[in-house]
Design an enzyme around this catalytic site. Structure first.
Site, PDB file in Angstrom:
ATOM      1  N   GLU A   1       0.803  -1.233   0.000  1.00 43.32           N
ATOM      2  CA  GLU A   1       0.000   0.000   0.000  1.00 43.32           C
ATOM      3  C   GLU A   1       0.835   1.281   0.000  1.00 43.32           C
ATOM      4  O   GLU A   1       0.528   2.220   0.744  1.00 43.32           O
ATOM      5  CB  GLU A   1      -0.940   0.012   1.221  1.00 43.32           C
TER       6      GLU A   1
HETATM    7  C1  NGO Z   1      -3.897  -4.750   4.776  1.00 43.75           C
HETATM    8  C2  NGO Z   1      -2.992  -3.596   5.109  1.00 43.75           C
HETATM    9  C3  NGO Z   1      -2.790  -3.413   6.606  1.00 43.75           C
HETATM   10  C4  NGO Z   1      -4.122  -3.489   7.331  1.00 43.75           C
HETATM   11  C5  NGO Z   1      -4.810  -4.794   6.993  1.00 43.75           C
HETATM   12  C6  NGO Z   1      -6.147  -4.915   7.681  1.00 43.75           C
HETATM   13  C7  NGO Z   1      -1.782  -5.345   4.366  1.00 43.75           C
HETATM   14  C8  NGO Z   1      -0.672  -6.192   3.928  1.00 43.75           C
HETATM   15  N1  NGO Z   1      -1.756  -4.032   4.487  1.00 43.75           N
HETATM   16  O1  NGO Z   1      -2.963  -5.847   4.728  1.00 43.75           O
HETATM   17  O2  NGO Z   1      -2.162  -2.177   6.840  1.00 43.75           O
HETATM   18  O3  NGO Z   1      -3.893  -3.412   8.714  1.00 43.75           O
HETATM   19  O4  NGO Z   1      -4.993  -4.952   5.613  1.00 43.75           O
HETATM   20  O5  NGO Z   1      -6.833  -6.085   7.392  1.00 43.75           O
END
Ligand code: NGO
Length: 540
Positions: A345
């Protein structure tokens, strides 16, 4: 017999008939029989994860006041496993279970390390049980430790209690020979969104050990908190770690704390995989040091739950001084092979910057002797040789994104599978689950268990899959009871996917074995989710 038991028994018998019809008495657990209702002797192999090969035979072994735990002379590793086993069994059984050199006694529980049993590998074991005793044989101490978990689960659930219980303490007769399907069987705890103390982490480590998990991935930094002391950048922990989601006091691990976690995990034969999430998810660091920001202005600390808004400044040289220092200090605290650099992200980093960043940062990990792990977005850059990508997509992930990961896998990048709509332990079970998130959908127990890691990602070769991991993100999780509710009973299912041969995979058989874990969870003080999909035994 309670109404509940009357409803459960036919189901157990039905499962027994199914298993018998399938003729699988030598692969996986022994078929259930009437004795499943008799809690004193659990049929051989009725454990989680189900063993690779189970051959019931002969009489059970009964622990008595004469039982000794016998080890090979001079083996410190065997002694540590023996002491651990004795520590579990003594309070509930009230037996002395002295640990002795093997020549000092006969029968009893023997932990045997054998240099010639190479086929058992690093983690495999053989358990032979009969009227005179139980012998666990392994090639390595870790195999003995995994075998001890099986032995523990063959005993009645009350053995887990910390006060004296009635017994009898019987281990069904026969032979189990067991090795893992995957070398990487992980669980992740996000200690950034909410901070968890050393004691809380140890409690989770102990729970993971029972299901033969061998990697503890700690998500040590994120927008909301930096949780590990770094001497060359002290404000990361003291300021960047000073809060958490919702604005509580947060916290961080000193180096001594962290070493204690690593030591404790090692005593449970788990390797800690530390993660510093880069280049996004870095608000806590950016808030601690203004010079890390492209505009030189430190943002405020963040206690919300949005993602994707922060990024290290890719063009600045100081960014790499920072990353080098952090990775050097963290690698020095890490006896394990892996260092996770996040990479998910990075919505506030341009694609070009992301690729450039990863090109500079992955060699730093290698320089300090570690192997890179990254979330699967790392495959959008060029993964370093030997790197592992942790796939956290879901059914609705675009075919192009799946193909990007699959192509990297065909090119030699290993995969750890953590599909969010299967094994994210922070997903709600149903719409009524109070804790957790639902962005990946609801994940009931069957859904988290019923998939095949080897065939999961289209176009990715089965050999690329190095294992599975169940992440527990903690935006909504702040107490032990929360961890319990979300991890149990899904975590044992993920552990079984990682350990047991594909041929044993069967939801109907699994749910019966899982149901038998209910009393064990209770004996251990684990406040689990009573999923209606699982035929839990009636409360006694
Ligand atoms: C995503 C995000 C995290 C969140 C999570 C919540 C990843 C790899 N990045 O997973 O920052 O906490 O979802 O479910």
């Amino acid at each position: 017999m309670s109404v509940r038991q009357r409803r459960t028994l036919p189901r157990l018998l039905g499962a027994a008939l199914l298993l018998a019809a399938a003729g699988i008495s030598c692969v996986g657990a022994a078929p259930l029989s009437h004795s499943a209702a008799d809690s004193t002797t659990r049929p051989l192999g009725q454990v989680v994860p189900v063993p690779a090969s189970v051959t019931p035979a002969g009489q059970p072994y009964t622990l008595t006041s004469a039982t000794r735990i016998r080890i090979d002379e001079d083996s410190r590793d065997s002694r540590a496993v023996a002491d651990y086993l004795a520590g579990i069994l003594r309070p509930s059984t009230g037996l002395s279970l002295r640990v002795v050199d093997q020549d000092e006694a006969r029968g009893g529980i023997r932990l045997r390390l054998s240099g010639t049993e190479k086929s058992l590998g690093d983690e495999g074991y053989r358990l032979q049980s009969g009227r005179d005793g139980v012998t666990l044989t392994a090639h390595r101490p870790t195999g003995l430790f995994r075998g001890v978990q099986t032995l523990r689960q063959q005993l009645p659930a009350a053995v887990e209690k910390r006060t004296r219980q009635p017994g009898p303490w019987k281990v069904a007769g026969g032979t189990i020979t067991d090795t893992p399907r995957y070398a990487y069987r992980g669980a992740m705890l996000d200690v950034s969104r909410h901070f968890f103390t050393v004691e809380q982490v140890k409690r989770y480590i102990d729970q993971l050990a029972l299901y033969k998990i061998n990697k503890l991935h700690l998500h040590l930094s994120d927008d909301q908190g930096w949780r590990i002391a770094i001497d060359s950048w002290p404000r990361l922990a003291t300021y960047g770690g000073s809060t958490q989601v919702g604005g509580g006091p947060g916290g961080h691990y000193t180096k001594a704390d962290y070493k204690e976690i690593v030591r404790y995990a090692a005593s449970r034969h788990q390797e800690v995989v530390p993660e510093i999430d880069l280049p996004g998810h870095t608000n806590a660091a950016l808030a601690s040091y203004a010079e890390l920001n492209c505009d030189g202005v430190a943002p405020p600390l963040y206690t919300g739950t949005a993602v994707g808004f922060s990024s290290l400044c890719v063009p600045k040289d100081i960014t790499y001084d920072f990353v080098d220092d952090v990775i050097r200090e963290l690698a020095a605290l890490t006896p394990g092979k892996y260092l996770h650099i996040g990479g998910d992200e990075a919505h506030s980093t341009t694609h070009e910057d992301y690729v450039a960043f990863m090109e500079k940062v992955q060699p730093i990990v290698a320089k300090y002797g570690k192997t890179v792990v990254g979330w699967h977005q790392l495959t959008g850059a060029v993964p370093a040789k030997g790197a592992l990508a942790q796939y956290w997509g879901l059914d609705r992930t675009s075919p192009a994104e799946k193909e990007q990961v699959a192509a990297a896998a065909r090119n030699g990048t290993g995969l750890i599978l953590s599909p969010a709509d299967r094994v994210y332990l922070d997903m709600k079970y149903t719409k009524d689950t109070k804790l957790g998130l639902a962005w990946a959908g609801y994940v009931e127990v069957q859904r988290s268990y019923d998939w095949n890691p080897a065939a999961y990602l289209p176009g990715a070769p089965a050999e690329a899959v190095k294992g599975v991991e169940a992440p527990l993100w903690t935006e909504t999780i702040s107490e032990n009871a929360h961890i319990d509710q979300m991890a149990f009973p899904r975590l044992p299912g993920v552990a079984e996917l990682g350990w047991s041969p594909a041929a044993t995979h069967d939801w109907e058989a699994y749910k019966t074995r899982l149901a038998a874990q209910g009393p064990r969870f209770e004996a251990l003080g684990i406040d689990y989710y009573r999923s209606p999909q699982v035929p839990w035994p009636a409360a006694r």
